[in-house]
Design an enzyme around this catalytic site. Structure first.
Site, PDB file in Angstrom:
ATOM      1  N   MET A 107       9.794   1.844  -6.554  1.00  0.00           N
ATOM      2  CA  MET A 107      10.730   0.731  -6.759  1.00  0.00           C
ATOM      3  C   MET A 107      12.074   1.302  -7.188  1.00  0.00           C
ATOM      4  O   MET A 107      12.211   1.875  -8.274  1.00  0.00           O
ATOM      5  CB  MET A 107      10.171  -0.270  -7.777  1.00  0.00           C
ATOM      6  N   GLN A 152       9.717   9.941  -2.239  1.00  0.00           N
ATOM      7  CA  GLN A 152       9.970   9.146  -1.029  1.00  0.00           C
ATOM      8  C   GLN A 152      11.381   9.365  -0.493  1.00  0.00           C
ATOM      9  O   GLN A 152      12.357   9.330  -1.249  1.00  0.00           O
ATOM     10  CB  GLN A 152       9.766   7.661  -1.311  1.00  0.00           C
ATOM     11  N   CYS A 204      11.961  -0.338   3.856  1.00  0.00           N
ATOM     12  CA  CYS A 204      13.001  -1.032   3.091  1.00  0.00           C
ATOM     13  C   CYS A 204      13.800  -1.989   3.983  1.00  0.00           C
ATOM     14  O   CYS A 204      14.335  -1.582   5.013  1.00  0.00           O
ATOM     15  CB  CYS A 204      13.937  -0.012   2.447  1.00  0.00           C
ATOM     16  N   LYS A 207       5.231   4.858   4.464  1.00  0.00           N
ATOM     17  CA  LYS A 207       5.076   3.509   3.898  1.00  0.00           C
ATOM     18  C   LYS A 207       5.898   2.576   4.779  1.00  0.00           C
ATOM     19  O   LYS A 207       7.072   2.852   5.033  1.00  0.00           O
ATOM     20  CB  LYS A 207       5.569   3.470   2.459  1.00  0.00           C
ATOM     21  N   ASN A 221      -0.797  -2.919   0.361  1.00  0.00           N
ATOM     22  CA  ASN A 221       0.230  -3.287  -0.620  1.00  0.00           C
ATOM     23  C   ASN A 221       0.748  -4.702  -0.347  1.00  0.00           C
ATOM     24  O   ASN A 221       0.888  -5.107   0.806  1.00  0.00           O
ATOM     25  CB  ASN A 221       1.373  -2.260  -0.549  1.00  0.00           C
ATOM     26  N   GLY A 222       1.011  -5.396  -1.440  1.00  0.00           N
ATOM     27  CA  GLY A 222       1.651  -6.703  -1.332  1.00  0.00           C
ATOM     28  C   GLY A 222       0.948  -7.776  -2.123  1.00  0.00           C
ATOM     29  O   GLY A 222      -0.210  -8.107  -1.876  1.00  0.00           O
ATOM     30  N   ASP A 223       1.656  -8.262  -3.155  1.00  0.00           N
ATOM     31  CA  ASP A 223       1.244  -9.454  -3.911  1.00  0.00           C
ATOM     32  C   ASP A 223      -0.030  -9.285  -4.731  1.00  0.00           C
ATOM     33  O   ASP A 223      -0.680 -10.292  -5.030  1.00  0.00           O
ATOM     34  CB  ASP A 223       1.073 -10.659  -2.971  1.00  0.00           C
ATOM     35  N   GLY A 273       3.052  -3.155  -7.236  1.00  0.00           N
ATOM     36  CA  GLY A 273       4.483  -3.099  -7.517  1.00  0.00           C
ATOM     37  C   GLY A 273       4.899  -4.046  -8.612  1.00  0.00           C
ATOM     38  O   GLY A 273       4.634  -3.819  -9.802  1.00  0.00           O
ATOM     39  N   ARG A 274       5.502  -5.165  -8.222  1.00  0.00           N
ATOM     40  CA  ARG A 274       6.155  -6.052  -9.191  1.00  0.00           C
ATOM     41  C   ARG A 274       5.263  -6.519 -10.331  1.00  0.00           C
ATOM     42  O   ARG A 274       5.726  -6.628 -11.464  1.00  0.00           O
ATOM     43  CB  ARG A 274       6.742  -7.260  -8.436  1.00  0.00           C
TER      44      ARG A 274
HETATM   45  C1  FMN Z   1      13.027  -3.656  -7.314  1.00  0.00           C
HETATM   46  C2  FMN Z   1      12.255  -3.127  -6.145  1.00  0.00           C
HETATM   47  C3  FMN Z   1      12.608  -1.916  -5.582  1.00  0.00           C
HETATM   48  C4  FMN Z   1      11.887  -1.403  -4.494  1.00  0.00           C
HETATM   49  N1  FMN Z   1      12.206  -0.164  -4.018  1.00  0.00           N
HETATM   50  C5  FMN Z   1      11.430   0.396  -3.047  1.00  0.00           C
HETATM   51  C6  FMN Z   1      11.632   1.750  -2.637  1.00  0.00           C
HETATM   52  O1  FMN Z   1      12.494   2.471  -3.157  1.00  0.00           O
HETATM   53  N2  FMN Z   1      10.835   2.221  -1.645  1.00  0.00           N
HETATM   54  C7  FMN Z   1       9.843   1.465  -1.055  1.00  0.00           C
HETATM   55  O2  FMN Z   1       9.133   1.941  -0.177  1.00  0.00           O
HETATM   56  N3  FMN Z   1       9.629   0.192  -1.447  1.00  0.00           N
HETATM   57  C8  FMN Z   1      10.375  -0.339  -2.437  1.00  0.00           C
HETATM   58  N4  FMN Z   1      10.095  -1.601  -2.872  1.00  0.00           N
HETATM   59  C9  FMN Z   1       8.937  -2.325  -2.307  1.00  0.00           C
HETATM   60  C10 FMN Z   1       7.670  -2.059  -3.128  1.00  0.00           C
HETATM   61  O3  FMN Z   1       7.323  -0.695  -3.100  1.00  0.00           O
HETATM   62  C11 FMN Z   1       6.483  -2.896  -2.620  1.00  0.00           C
HETATM   63  O4  FMN Z   1       6.233  -2.531  -1.290  1.00  0.00           O
HETATM   64  C12 FMN Z   1       6.756  -4.398  -2.674  1.00  0.00           C
HETATM   65  O5  FMN Z   1       7.339  -4.771  -3.907  1.00  0.00           O
HETATM   66  C13 FMN Z   1       5.467  -5.201  -2.454  1.00  0.00           C
HETATM   67  O6  FMN Z   1       4.522  -4.906  -3.443  1.00  0.00           O
HETATM   68  P1  FMN Z   1       4.266  -5.916  -4.697  1.00  0.00           P
HETATM   69  O7  FMN Z   1       4.004  -7.283  -4.123  1.00  0.00           O
HETATM   70  O8  FMN Z   1       3.062  -5.347  -5.415  1.00  0.00           O
HETATM   71  O9  FMN Z   1       5.501  -5.898  -5.534  1.00  0.00           O
HETATM   72  C14 FMN Z   1      10.813  -2.140  -3.940  1.00  0.00           C
HETATM   73  C15 FMN Z   1      10.479  -3.365  -4.498  1.00  0.00           C
HETATM   74  C16 FMN Z   1      11.174  -3.869  -5.579  1.00  0.00           C
HETATM   75  C17 FMN Z   1      10.763  -5.197  -6.177  1.00  0.00           C
END
Ligand code: FMN
Length: 345
Positions: free
Chosen positions: A33, A88, A118, A157, A218-220, A242-243
């Site tokens: 992130m 990454q 991204c 990814k 990954n996701g949610d 992630g979040r």
């Molecule tokens: C603030 C923020 C920054 C992120 N930065 C990256 C990143 O640098 N590289 C990447 O592959 N994904 C990035 N993501 C995506 C996350 O790695 C992840 O794929 C996405 O949040 C979904 O997962 P989650 O639902 O568990 O949050 C970012 C997400 C957030 C919220």
């Protein structure tokens, strides 16, 4: 998923995630992130029960200049505490990506991860991140060049595709596998979706059936029981969080508990969560980054640690106006005292 056992003889409910020479336990990965998963954060959250952490994404362009700036170098630096670490990279030029991969490997990356996910315009306008998914040949060329450049595993990814009518993830994953990728993470949304709608884990299951390399879903994910269910149903070899981990690293422990066959521990009380937030997290950030850089980052983290607590919205607003660490700490200490008052009376 075969039966296997932890050292304390509790039955593991899933297998380790194996990426090249790395046997990753638990198969739980902290999502990269940007602006969040710096080395302080990775080292802080790893002991909660992460098997792997990933750096923020780093521009291959920025790494290729001789005068790479201090902030970029900081992004690829490590504590050593959070190993193994995947670094990454993003970019659209195979040669620059290969060069950047050599730099991050020299700086200690255990795994080089390529960002094909991204959706941010500042990245896609130069054809990086999810924009690569519009050119499958380019994705393959990038993976091939990076895999040839380093002696560690290379992973990708990605999202499902650029848009709903161009779901290229199966093709990209198969081509990446042939080009030398050793694992693939799928954030099961399209780039166009950004964060709207829900991640569709049926695609993770489809991907798992289509490739031989490990698949990380990954996701949610926001709940230990659901996370394990998604992993089992999709057949994923690992899951990425992630979040939902932000402001709630105890979720990581709960998922690890479930993976190790234990009933997930209840999270700490609200006052204890806030004590961790300021006594451990904030304090580590100030030590590493200095007050001027740590306070703005920590304001965002504190807003998340406060989630669900009484008057959280008002407190968030108050904290957002503060610039000094001592003032932030004082507000949070007042909240802790208020939370404990009824119990003490
Ligand atoms: C603030 C923020 C920054 C992120 N930065 C990256 C990143 O640098 N590289 C990447 O592959 N994904 C990035 N993501 C995506 C996350 O790695 C992840 O794929 C996405 O949040 C979904 O997962 P989650 O639902 O568990 O949050 C970012 C997400 C957030 C919220």
């Amino acid at each position: 998923m075969g039966a296997c056992y932890t050292t304390d003889a509790m039955p593991r409910t899933v297998d380790p995630l194996v990426i090249g020479p790395h046997e990753i336990w638990p198969p739980l990965v902290l999502a990269p992130m940007s602006g969040v998963t710096n080395r302080t954060m990775r080292a802080l959250y790893r002991p909660f029960g992460l098997g792997l952490t990933v750096t923020e994404f780093v521009s291959s362009n920025a790494l290729s200049y001789a005068s790479t700036n201090r902030r970029t170098m900081e992004m690829i630096d490590q504590h050593g505490l959070e190993k193994p670490v995947a670094t990454q990279l993003w970019g659209d030029d195979p040669e620059l990506m290969a060069r950047a991969a050599r730099v991050v490997r020299e700086c200690g990356a255990d795994i080089v991860d390529i960002n094909f996910g991204c959706p941010a315009p500042k990245v896609t306008k130069s054809n990086g991140g999810s924009a690569c998914l519009r050119d499958v040949d380019r994705c393959e060329a990038i993976v091939r060049a990076v895999a040839a450049a380093v002696d560690c595993p290379v992973t990708i990814k990605m999202r499902l595709g650029w848009s709903e009518d161009a779901l290229v993830y199966l093709e990209v994953a198969k081509r990446a596998q042939d080009a030398g990728a050793r694992a693939v993470t799928l954030h099961a949304r399209t780039a166009r979706q950004f964060y709207k709608g829900e991640a569709d884990w049926a695609h993770v299951a489809r991907l798992k059936r289509a490739v031989d390399i490990p698949v990380i879903g990954n996701g949610d994910l926001a709940d230990a029981r659901v996370a394990l269910q998604r992993m089992r149903e999709s057949g994923a070899d690992g899951i990425m969080l992630g979040r939902a981990a932000l402001g709630n690293p105890w979720l990581i422990s709960q998922i690890r508990d479930a993976m190790e066959g234990r009933e997930p521990h209840a999270p700490p009380s609200a006052p204890d969560r806030l004590r961790y937030a300021i006594g451990v997290h904030f304090s580590a950030m100030v030590d590493e980054l200095g007050e001027r850089r740590a306070v703005p980052q920590m304001r965002r983290h504190l807003a998340l640690y406060l989630k669900g607590m009484p008057n959280a919205a008002i407190l968030r607003e108050r904290i957002m106006r503060l610039d000094r660490a001592a003032d932030v700490i004082s507000v949070v200490e007042t909240v802790i005292a208020a939370l404990e008052r009824p119990a003490a009376a």
